[in-house]
Design a protein around this motif. Sequence first.
Motif, PDB file in Angstrom:
ATOM      1  N   GLU A 194       0.823  -1.204   0.000  1.00 25.94           N
ATOM      2  CA  GLU A 194       0.000   0.000   0.000  1.00 25.94           C
ATOM      3  C   GLU A 194       0.856   1.251   0.000  1.00 25.94           C
ATOM      4  O   GLU A 194       1.802   1.357   0.765  1.00 25.94           O
ATOM      5  N   ILE A 195       0.473   2.192  -0.857  1.00 24.19           N
ATOM      6  CA  ILE A 195       1.121   3.514  -0.867  1.00 24.19           C
ATOM      7  C   ILE A 195       0.028   4.571  -0.859  1.00 24.19           C
ATOM      8  O   ILE A 195      -0.841   4.571  -1.728  1.00 24.19           O
ATOM      9  N   ARG A 196       0.080   5.441   0.142  1.00 23.09           N
ATOM     10  CA  ARG A 196      -0.885   6.537   0.234  1.00 23.09           C
ATOM     11  C   ARG A 196      -0.108   7.835   0.289  1.00 23.09           C
ATOM     12  O   ARG A 196       0.733   8.019   1.153  1.00 23.09           O
ATOM     13  N   LEU A 197      -0.395   8.737  -0.635  1.00 26.28           N
ATOM     14  CA  LEU A 197       0.352   9.981  -0.738  1.00 26.28           C
ATOM     15  C   LEU A 197      -0.594  11.164  -0.717  1.00 26.28           C
ATOM     16  O   LEU A 197      -1.676  11.111  -1.295  1.00 26.28           O
ATOM     17  N   LYS A 198      -0.147  12.224  -0.076  1.00 25.37           N
ATOM     18  CA  LYS A 198      -0.952  13.444  -0.064  1.00 25.37           C
ATOM     19  C   LYS A 198      -0.060  14.635  -0.373  1.00 25.37           C
ATOM     20  O   LYS A 198       1.006  14.794   0.230  1.00 25.37           O
ATOM     21  N   ARG A 199      -0.509  15.451  -1.319  1.00 20.20           N
ATOM     22  CA  ARG A 199       0.220  16.667  -1.716  1.00 20.20           C
ATOM     23  C   ARG A 199       1.663  16.357  -2.083  1.00 20.20           C
ATOM     24  O   ARG A 199       2.598  17.047  -1.628  1.00 20.20           O
ATOM     25  N   MET A 200       1.834  15.332  -2.912  1.00 21.93           N
ATOM     26  CA  MET A 200       3.179  15.038  -3.370  1.00 21.93           C
ATOM     27  C   MET A 200       3.243  15.094  -4.882  1.00 21.93           C
ATOM     28  O   MET A 200       2.227  15.006  -5.560  1.00 21.93           O
ATOM     29  N   VAL A 201       4.465  15.242  -5.379  1.00 23.12           N
ATOM     30  CA  VAL A 201       4.670  15.247  -6.815  1.00 23.12           C
ATOM     31  C   VAL A 201       5.001  13.820  -7.227  1.00 23.12           C
ATOM     32  O   VAL A 201       6.005  13.246  -6.790  1.00 23.12           O
ATOM     33  N   VAL A 202       4.120  13.269  -8.018  1.00 28.56           N
ATOM     34  CA  VAL A 202       4.250  11.873  -8.449  1.00 28.56           C
ATOM     35  C   VAL A 202       4.455  11.896  -9.954  1.00 28.56           C
ATOM     36  O   VAL A 202       3.678  12.524 -10.662  1.00 28.56           O
ATOM     37  N   THR A 203       5.471  11.249 -10.443  1.00 28.34           N
ATOM     38  CA  THR A 203       5.695  11.259 -11.882  1.00 28.34           C
ATOM     39  C   THR A 203       5.270   9.922 -12.491  1.00 28.34           C
ATOM     40  O   THR A 203       5.079   8.927 -11.783  1.00 28.34           O
TER      41      THR A 203
END
Lengths: 206, 584
Positions: free
Chosen positions: B108-117
């Motif tokens: 599981e990966i949960r991201l908030k307000r990140m730059v994902v390429t």
Amino acid sequence: MGLDLFLSTTHNKGFDPKEMLGLKPWNHDDCLLDKKRSFEDASGKLKKDLSQTLPLLLWSGQPNDEDDDNREKKRLNSCPLTKINEEIVEEDDHVVGWPPIKSWRKKVLRQQQAPRIFKNRLAAAASWKENNGGLNSKYVKVKMEGVAIARKIDLRLFHSYQTLTNSLITMFDKCLELEKDSTAKYTLAYQDKDGDWLLAGDVPWQ
Amino acid sequence: MLRMASSFPEEVLEHVFSFIYDDKDRNAISMVCKSWYEIERWCRRRIFVGNCYAVSPPMVIRRFPEVRSVELKGKPHFADFNLVPEGWGGYVYPWIAAMATAYPWLEEIRLKRMVVTDEALELIAKSFKNFKVLVLSSCEGFSTDGLAAIAANCRNLKELDLRESEVDDLSGHWLSHFPDSYTSLVSLNISCLGSEVSFSALERLVGRCPNLRTLRLNRAVPLDRLANILCRAPQLVELGTGTYSAELQPDVFSSLAGAFSGCKELRSLSGFWDAVPGYLPAIYPICPSLTSLNLSYATIRSTDLTKLVSQCQSLQRLWVLDYIEDIGLEALAAFCKDLRELRVFPSEPFAQEPNVSLTEQGLVSVSEGCPKLHSVLYFCRQMTNDALATIARNRPNMTRFRLCIIEPRAPDYITLQPLDDGFGAIVEHCKDLQRLSMAGLLTDRVFEHIGNHAKKLEMLSVAFAGDSDLGLHHVLSGCENLRKLEIRDCPFGDKALLVNAAKLETMRSLWMSSCSVSFGACKLLGQKIPRLNVEVMDERGPPGSRPESCPVEKLYIYRTVAGPRFDMPGFVWTMDEDSALRLS
């Protein structure tokens, strides 16, 4: 730097709040107290701008450009009334990020509000014109589908749809390499004060 | 004590620890003794990093070698309101690259307000064989190509949630990359995407995933296709419609109504873009069992909204535009006795005059009628101290209270006084208040109230408030549990910050923009407190090119064990010791 970081005394009454404000802001766009005024200034400017502009002229079969971006730079290339929409619906430049609404929610709002506000402002522009007996120039912005930069022209310089069309072709020719016979593919459309899109040429030039 | 700790074999301890999920509890366990620390770190499966720059990937991996679930947050909260310029940071790629080798079994990966390429998404797709959950909340930097990689490769994917992310939407074709053999989808949220996905691909996907419980469609899905989708997923618990507008046609309506009635498990609805009142009755049959309703994109008016909410007796969460007006909120108060969370968004936030009849009274009504209401976000154009005090007395169980009055520094519109006493009442009565955003005309006095009473407060947002550093000092010295403080356009300067510098190490982060903190003070903080990153953001050029007393544009201070970061853009300067020497 003689400040003691771990000073724990409470502030004495003599602490002058103005002393802190007195730090001359180096290049604050507006000082805090002026922010409210400048919001009003901007709206005042808005009303002046309205008098200079008229219905949008769009040169394509798809008058309504999709909302493809909300970046500052591209804003400058849109027509004045779209720009006004954005000035109204987007944040006032003087108070960035206020009210605190997420950008994508603002985007949705913009898409929903645009038609209505557009109509209101057109009506306002029309009535201003009536009340003030006409203008010296009738500048309108013309945008061509596929071309990022819009052009501004003074309608009073033209006396027929044909001369207008020819000039517009010449103008946009510089951006695109248009072949002479491809002019037939383009249609000229405009938006009247009710927000309806009409084909140019149906109504007499005057 | 020591004897007790070592009398249990490791496996027993590990088994006991496996029932402990909460991070705080796990942290507490790890501090009992060295052996518990060791056992705990090997069996921690879930980590949460509230600020991706507070720690580095190698540090996390070194301590927790067997992690299955990672949650990271990047940019400061005010990035949501365009206060953080583009390029600030929050890049997830270094984390993915490190975890690709260290955590092959990551799920599981949960991201908030990140730059994902797209590269990051592709790396996820090929590195984690058992990958199950991807949640990208308010992220940006990727395109639908990256999504295609996830769809094509993650055979065990259960959840793909793109909530509120900015996606470079090249085409809807990515959805068709889910192979026909893929059936494990449980949750899909594509509501932020603009382009059309293939409807037949969508219907087939929905039809072959029997465990699908959450489906949030995007605006491009027309209303007349919704019934077909619903019929293939009658087990849905959460649905986000596409555009909820079409010409009123009896057959479209009846198949839609029939489809909704067939979804007996449906508890949460959202979407409703461009909603037309004529199609609202299609959901009436399921209204009584709805617990969550998000109508914040629906431009329907108070009459229809009132009719709708009056049927939602089980409603716990309502997000709505201010078209609901006071009258609709009164109905909410009367019929929705289980309401826990209310968010009212402005329909015309930039209009100077009110366009709807929504006042402080609406919120007062809901606070009176809904005993479980504890979470509020309310945009309005007027407020009084009395109303705030009434709300406070009605709802001492309030835990999250965010008020926004459209006009900055608006006073109590009846008494023309500041709203200090009103917010004072909130913090005094609501002893469990965790989050507070204030609005209106506020002096240092409100901060005194907050410092004295808001002992459980963890997050505070302040704008256009206060008179002097005393305000900031009250908050920093009084709020024992403060973790996040964000301030804009307040006359707070150096003194309160420097006096309370130690406090900053107990918080996750502090944001101050358009205040009066001088470059000199920033340097001092950065040099004296090594475990703080003090970052100055200034688009006017290097802060060293101006006098030390000159205030900085934006200041972001956060505690970290990773030292200053190296991915800062040109307009961000770090004030740590070495850099400061370079600056001067």
